[in-house]
Design a protein around this motif. Structure first.
Motif, PDB file in Angstrom:
ATOM      1  N   SER A  58      43.177  47.850  22.676  1.00  0.00           N
ATOM      2  CA  SER A  58      42.389  48.793  22.465  1.00  0.00           C
ATOM      3  C   SER A  58      41.990  49.223  23.895  1.00  0.00           C
ATOM      4  CB  SER A  58      40.937  48.765  21.670  1.00  0.00           C
ATOM      5  OG  SER A  58      40.967  48.378  20.402  1.00  0.00           O
ATOM      6  N   ALA A  59      41.888  48.405  24.874  1.00  0.00           N
ATOM      7  CA  ALA A  59      41.574  48.577  26.213  1.00  0.00           C
ATOM      8  C   ALA A  59      42.715  49.321  27.065  1.00  0.00           C
ATOM      9  CB  ALA A  59      41.206  47.220  26.930  1.00  0.00           C
ATOM     10  N   PHE A  60      43.886  48.747  26.537  1.00  0.00           N
ATOM     11  CA  PHE A  60      45.049  49.293  27.204  1.00  0.00           C
ATOM     12  C   PHE A  60      45.273  50.823  26.659  1.00  0.00           C
ATOM     13  CE2 PHE A  60      46.680  44.926  28.143  1.00  0.00           C
ATOM     14  CZ  PHE A  60      46.869  45.193  29.610  1.00  0.00           C
ATOM     15  N   SER A  61      45.122  51.039  25.345  1.00  0.00           N
ATOM     16  CA  SER A  61      45.401  52.348  24.848  1.00  0.00           C
ATOM     17  C   SER A  61      44.433  53.234  25.727  1.00  0.00           C
ATOM     18  CB  SER A  61      45.098  52.303  23.408  1.00  0.00           C
ATOM     19  OG  SER A  61      45.927  51.433  22.703  1.00  0.00           O
ATOM     20  N   GLY A  62      43.050  52.962  25.587  1.00  0.00           N
ATOM     21  CA  GLY A  62      41.865  53.637  26.031  1.00  0.00           C
ATOM     22  C   GLY A  62      42.405  53.866  27.730  1.00  0.00           C
ATOM     23  N   GLY A  63      42.951  52.924  28.457  1.00  0.00           N
ATOM     24  CA  GLY A  63      43.201  53.107  29.783  1.00  0.00           C
ATOM     25  C   GLY A  63      44.419  53.919  29.907  1.00  0.00           C
ATOM     26  N   ALA A  64      45.237  54.193  28.927  1.00  0.00           N
ATOM     27  CA  ALA A  64      46.830  55.054  29.119  1.00  0.00           C
ATOM     28  C   ALA A  64      46.071  56.350  29.282  1.00  0.00           C
ATOM     29  CB  ALA A  64      47.508  54.870  27.994  1.00  0.00           C
ATOM     30  N   MET A  65      45.052  56.692  28.340  1.00  0.00           N
ATOM     31  CA  MET A  65      44.514  58.034  28.536  1.00  0.00           C
ATOM     32  C   MET A  65      43.976  58.447  29.763  1.00  0.00           C
ATOM     33  SD  MET A  65      43.928  60.863  26.383  1.00  0.00           S
ATOM     34  CE  MET A  65      43.032  61.979  26.176  1.00  0.00           C
ATOM     35  N   LEU A  66      43.381  57.514  30.419  1.00  0.00           N
ATOM     36  CA  LEU A  66      42.587  57.629  31.638  1.00  0.00           C
ATOM     37  C   LEU A  66      43.544  57.727  32.910  1.00  0.00           C
ATOM     38  CD1 LEU A  66      39.366  55.769  31.246  1.00  0.00           C
ATOM     39  CD2 LEU A  66      39.830  58.290  30.848  1.00  0.00           C
ATOM     40  N   THR A  67      44.821  56.852  32.631  1.00  0.00           N
ATOM     41  CA  THR A  67      45.419  56.735  33.697  1.00  0.00           C
ATOM     42  C   THR A  67      46.309  58.168  33.711  1.00  0.00           C
ATOM     43  OG1 THR A  67      45.635  54.197  33.396  1.00  0.00           O
ATOM     44  CG2 THR A  67      47.435  55.135  34.545  1.00  0.00           C
ATOM     45  N   LEU A  68      46.746  58.458  32.526  1.00  0.00           N
ATOM     46  CA  LEU A  68      47.566  59.638  32.478  1.00  0.00           C
ATOM     47  C   LEU A  68      46.692  60.710  33.405  1.00  0.00           C
ATOM     48  CD1 LEU A  68      50.022  60.873  31.383  1.00  0.00           C
ATOM     49  CD2 LEU A  68      48.904  61.547  29.398  1.00  0.00           C
ATOM     50  N   TRP A  69      45.612  60.938  33.173  1.00  0.00           N
ATOM     51  CA  TRP A  69      44.980  61.972  34.146  1.00  0.00           C
ATOM     52  C   TRP A  69      45.348  61.861  35.477  1.00  0.00           C
ATOM     53  CZ3 TRP A  69      42.041  66.106  34.145  1.00  0.00           C
ATOM     54  CH2 TRP A  69      41.235  66.406  35.393  1.00  0.00           C
ATOM     55  N   ALA A  70      45.402  60.685  35.923  1.00  0.00           N
ATOM     56  CA  ALA A  70      46.048  60.572  37.530  1.00  0.00           C
ATOM     57  C   ALA A  70      47.042  61.537  37.685  1.00  0.00           C
ATOM     58  CB  ALA A  70      45.984  59.205  37.969  1.00  0.00           C
ATOM     59  N   PHE A  71      48.120  61.478  36.734  1.00  0.00           N
ATOM     60  CA  PHE A  71      49.470  62.117  36.811  1.00  0.00           C
ATOM     61  C   PHE A  71      49.500  63.399  36.330  1.00  0.00           C
ATOM     62  CE2 PHE A  71      50.136  57.490  37.376  1.00  0.00           C
ATOM     63  CZ  PHE A  71      50.991  57.372  38.418  1.00  0.00           C
ATOM     64  N   LEU A  72      48.442  63.815  35.593  1.00  0.00           N
ATOM     65  CA  LEU A  72      48.344  65.151  34.872  1.00  0.00           C
ATOM     66  C   LEU A  72      48.501  66.304  36.017  1.00  0.00           C
ATOM     67  CD1 LEU A  72      47.572  65.881  31.812  1.00  0.00           C
ATOM     68  CD2 LEU A  72      45.705  66.564  32.748  1.00  0.00           C
ATOM     69  N   GLY A  73      49.566  67.254  35.449  1.00  0.00           N
ATOM     70  CA  GLY A  73      49.708  68.280  36.559  1.00  0.00           C
ATOM     71  C   GLY A  73      51.082  68.200  37.103  1.00  0.00           C
TER      72      GLY A  73
END
Length: 311
Positions: A58-73
């Protein structure tokens, strides 16, 4: 927000020069502090990677969402293609090197921050870069990096404001959005879409003003990432659709590689979507469905036009 909107209304090239200056001002100090931080790492801090009450999955899955924000765009270089002198060469280069530079900055910075700052202290922080600088350089470093963080935020905001008018502009050109969004000013800027988007941003901020900074940040970036993930899922699936429907347009030499990459992209996007959590998916779905009436109205106008031309 309105100041940067006015800069973008003046023209894409002014906004682009402003963005270049902000990028240099933010990337160099962040790279510098992250590089210095490597020499202050306490390895024991890196071993405490999950101190939440959630399971590792769950922690990794939630982290994946927030990490993707860094590369969004990462796809954003293609949006103002009409204003690029050599889009066929420059857009792929900007996309690849921009993504690589972002990866280097974030991975190096994350390792430094998590290695220097104890996880229990980092968990409570709203400014991890400034906290890292304070640990290394004292209070002066904290204020310097805090200023760089502000510049970074302004740079990100300027870039998104540049894009927010061009997305509905492209949709209007495809007859999927009202024609007002498809009109350009004398400076070649879709002013109507830019201003409307800025108004919507203000409304979103106003609706969340009573939440804490971290809660606001998490909600807004989760919604933004969710909307991008939906587009990413469709895009990764489209590779298979093109292969099946238009085999003559597929490069046979690279088909295995492209389909493999698309499969991995689809799986990752779906996993990150799962990690968004039920609340984000709920609000994101409502926002997505809110566009259905507009789509229906545009289709009705299109059919009326065809009917009038025919009869």
């Amino acid at each position: 927000i309105w100041y940067l909107t006015l800069i973008n209304i003046k023209g894409v090239h002014l906004a682009g020069r402003f963005q270049l200056m902000l990028t240099i001002l933010k990337v160099l100090p962040l790279l510098l502090i992250a590089s210095i931080g490597v020499f202050f790492i306490d390895v024991s801090n890196l071993l405490q990677f999950n101190i939440s009450t959630e399971s590792n999955l769950s922690a990794f899955s939630g982290g994946a969402m927030l990490t993707l924000w860094a590369f969004l765009g990462l796809e954003s270089a293609s949006i103002p293609a009409d204003n690029v002198l050599n889009p066929k060469r420059d857009i792929p280069l900007a996309t690849i090197f921009g993504t690589l530079l972002t990866a280097i900055v974030y991975i190096l910075a994350t390792i430094s921050i998590m290695g220097v700052v104890p996880m229990t202290e980092l968990q409570q922080s709203t400014a991890p870069f400034a906290l890292l600088a304070e640990k290394i350089m004292g209070p002066v470093g904290m204020y310097i990096i805090g200023l760089c963080a502000i510049i970074s935020c302004v740079g990100a905001l300027n870039g998104w404001i540049l894009l927010q008018g061009h997305i509905p502009y492209a949709a209007a050109k495809d007859k999927m959005f009202p024609s007002a969004f498809g009109k350009l000013s004398k400076n070649g800027v879709p002013v109507f879409g830019t201003v409307i988007s800025t108004i919507l941003i203000n409304i979103l901020l106003f609706l969340n003003y009573n939440k804490s900074l971290v809660e606001q940040f998490t909600l807004i970036i989760s919604l933004a990432t969710l909307s991008a993930l939906i587009a990413y899922i469709y895009t990764s699936a489209s590779e298979f659709t093109i292969y099946l429907k238009h085999p003559d347009k597929v490069n046979r030499e690279h088909v295995r590689k492209t389909l493999a990459v698309s499969s991995l992209a689809f799986i990752y996007s779906f996993w990150a979507l799962f990690g968004a959590g039920p609340q984000t998916v709920f609000y994101g779905t409502l926002l997505m469905f809110s566009s259905v009436p507009l789509f229906g109205w545009m289709q009705w106008k299109k059919s009326r036009k065809i009917f009038n031309e025919k009869y």
